[in-house]
Design an enzyme around this catalytic site. Structure first.
Site, short mmCIF file in Angstrom:
data_model
loop_
_atom_site.label_atom_id
_atom_site.label_comp_id
_atom_site.label_asym_id
_atom_site.label_seq_id
_atom_site.Cartn_x
_atom_site.Cartn_y
_atom_site.Cartn_z
N ASP A 1 0.85 -1.20 0.00
CA ASP A 1 0.00 0.00 0.00
C ASP A 1 0.88 1.25 0.00
OD1 ASP A 1 0.87 -0.11 2.61
OD2 ASP A 1 -1.12 0.03 3.52
N LYS B 1 -0.88 -9.68 2.98
CA LYS B 1 -0.19 -9.17 4.18
C LYS B 1 -1.11 -8.20 4.90
CE LYS B 1 3.17 -5.83 3.96
NZ LYS B 1 2.57 -4.80 4.84
N GLU C 1 -1.23 -5.63 8.65
CA GLU C 1 -0.45 -5.05 9.75
C GLU C 1 -1.07 -5.36 11.10
OE1 GLU C 1 0.08 -0.86 9.12
OE2 GLU C 1 0.94 -1.14 7.12
N GLU D 1 9.32 -4.46 10.39
CA GLU D 1 9.76 -3.19 9.79
C GLU D 1 10.34 -2.29 10.87
OE1 GLU D 1 6.89 -1.16 7.32
OE2 GLU D 1 8.13 0.66 7.22
O1 KIV Z 1 3.34 -1.05 1.66
C1 KIV Z 1 4.50 -1.44 1.76
O2 KIV Z 1 5.33 -1.32 0.85
C2 KIV Z 1 4.89 -2.04 3.01
C3 KIV Z 1 6.32 -1.95 3.37
C4 KIV Z 1 6.64 -0.58 3.85
C5 KIV Z 1 6.69 -2.93 4.39
O3 KIV Z 1 4.06 -2.50 3.74
#
Ligand code: KIV
Length: 285
Positions: free
Chosen positions: A47, A116, A118, A185
Site C-alpha cells: 500500500d 499481508k 499489519e 519493519e
Molecule cells: O506497503 C509497503 O510497501 C509495506 C512496506 C513498507 C513494508 O508494507
C-alpha cells in the site's frame, strides 16, 4: 527456460537451509517484469503505492480497488514470482468477515499468492479467519505505517526492552494465529534476530538487520525514484530520477532546437505517391 515459481514450502526450505529470500515491492507491469528477470523471490504490491505511485502523504487513503488493479498488473508482469497483496487500511480493521472477503478479492481478482496485514495481537482473529479460509498470510509488525498516528509517526519500534517485549508478544500471537510469514519493519537487529530464531516461520525484515530470513525494500527507494524522503534503512542502487529528468530535458531541448523529430522518425509518402500528393496540394492553393 521460464523461472520455476516459488511456493510457500520453498520459502520454508530456504529458512531451514539459511538461504536468504529477496523481496521487493512492485506496483506495475514493467517493474514486475524487471523484477522477475532479475531473479527476485517475492514481490509485494504494497500500500506504499499510495505514496510511490499516487503521491498521497501516506498509505491511509489507499483503497482495495487500487490495490487490486496494481496487483493484477504485477501478477501479469511476474507470473512466476511469489506475489503478496497488501491489505489497505479499513479492508480488515472492521471485522473478520471483511478481512476474509477482501483477502479473497486479492486471490480471486488479482491471482496473488498471499496477503499481508499489519498488526499483532489485535488482528489475531483476522489472521486466523483468513488462514481458515485457505489463504496464505504474512503478518507485519514493528513500524506499521497504517497506525503511524498511534506510533507517533514513522518511528522505529522495539528500541526499549518494554517495546521489544510488545514486538515479541505480537510476533508470537501472529504465529499462533496461523500466519505463514512475518515481516518486521524498522526494529533493532537484535530483536529481529531473536524473533527470526524463535519462530519456525520465515521472518523477513525491512530495516530490521541482516539476521532475518530475507530482506524487503521498496522498489521506488531502491531505484532512486521516490523523492519525498529516504528512510535510514534504504540503500539506493540507482538514481533513475536524474536519468529520467535528464532524458526529458534533452527531449525538450531537441524539440525547441528542431533536432527532433529527425527524418528517421518520419513516415514518408509511399513510393510513387508524391506526384499525386503535389496535385492534391495544388488544389488547395
Ligand atoms: O506497503 C509497503 O510497501 C509495506 C512496506 C513498507 C513494508 O508494507
Amino acid at each position: 527456460m521460464a523461472k520455476k515459481k516459488l511456493m510457500i514450502h520453498e520459502l520454508y526450505r530456504m529458512k531451514a537451509e539459511g538461504r536468504k529470500a529477496t523481496w521487493l515491492t512492485a506496483y506495475d507491469f514493467p517493474t514486475a517484469q524487471f523484477a522477475e528477470a532479475a531473479g527476485l523471490d517475492m514481490l509485494l504490491v504494497g500500500d506504499s503505492l499510495g505514496m510511490c505511485v499516487y503521491g498521497y502523504p501516506g498509505t491511509v487513503p489507499v483503497t482495495m480497488d487500487q490495490c487490486i488493479v496494481h496487483s493484477e498488473a504485477v501478477r501479469r508482469g511476474a507470473p512466476n514470482t511469489f506475489v503478496i497483496g497488501d491489505m489497505p487500511f479499513m479492508s480488515y480493521q472492521l471485522s473478520d468477515q471483511d478481512a476474509v472477503a477482501n483477502a479473497g478479492r486479492f486471490l480471486k481478482e488479482a491471482g496473488v499468492d498471499a496477503v499481508k496485514l499489519e498488526g499483532g495481537r489485535r488482528v489475531a482473529s483476522r489472521i486466523r479467519a483468513i488462514v481458515d479460509a485457505g489463504m496464505v498470510v504474512c503478518g507485519h509488525l514493528g513500524l506499521t505505517p497504517q497506525s503511524s498516528g498511534q506510533l507517533g509517526g514513522h518511528k522505529a519500534q522495539g528500541r526499549t526492552a518494554e517495546s521489544a517485549e510488545a514486538v515479541i508478544e505480537d510476533a508470537l500471537a501472529v504465529h499462533e494465529a496461523g500466519a505463514h510469514l512475518l515481516l518486521l519493519e524498522a526494529v533493532p537487529p537484535e530483536v529481529a534476530a531473536f524473533v527470526a530464531a524463535k519462530l519456525p516461520i520465515p521472518v523477513y525484515g525491512i530495516g530490521a538487520g541482516a539476521a532475518c530470513d530475507g530482506q524487503l525494500l521498496i522498489v521506488s527507494d531502491l531505484i532512486g525514484q521516490f523523492q519525498a524522503f529516504t528512510p535510514k534503512f534504504v540503500k539506493k542502487y540507482a538514481d533513475v530520477a536524474s536519468v529520467i529528468t535528464a532524458a526529458m530535458k534533452a527531449y525538450v531541448q531537441d524539440v525547441h532546437s528542431g533536432a527532433f523529430p529527425a527524418d528517421e522518425h518520419c513516415y514518408h509518402m509511399l513510393e510513387g505517391e508524391e506526384a499525386g500528393f503535389e496535385r492534391l496540394a495544388d488544389r488547395y492553393k
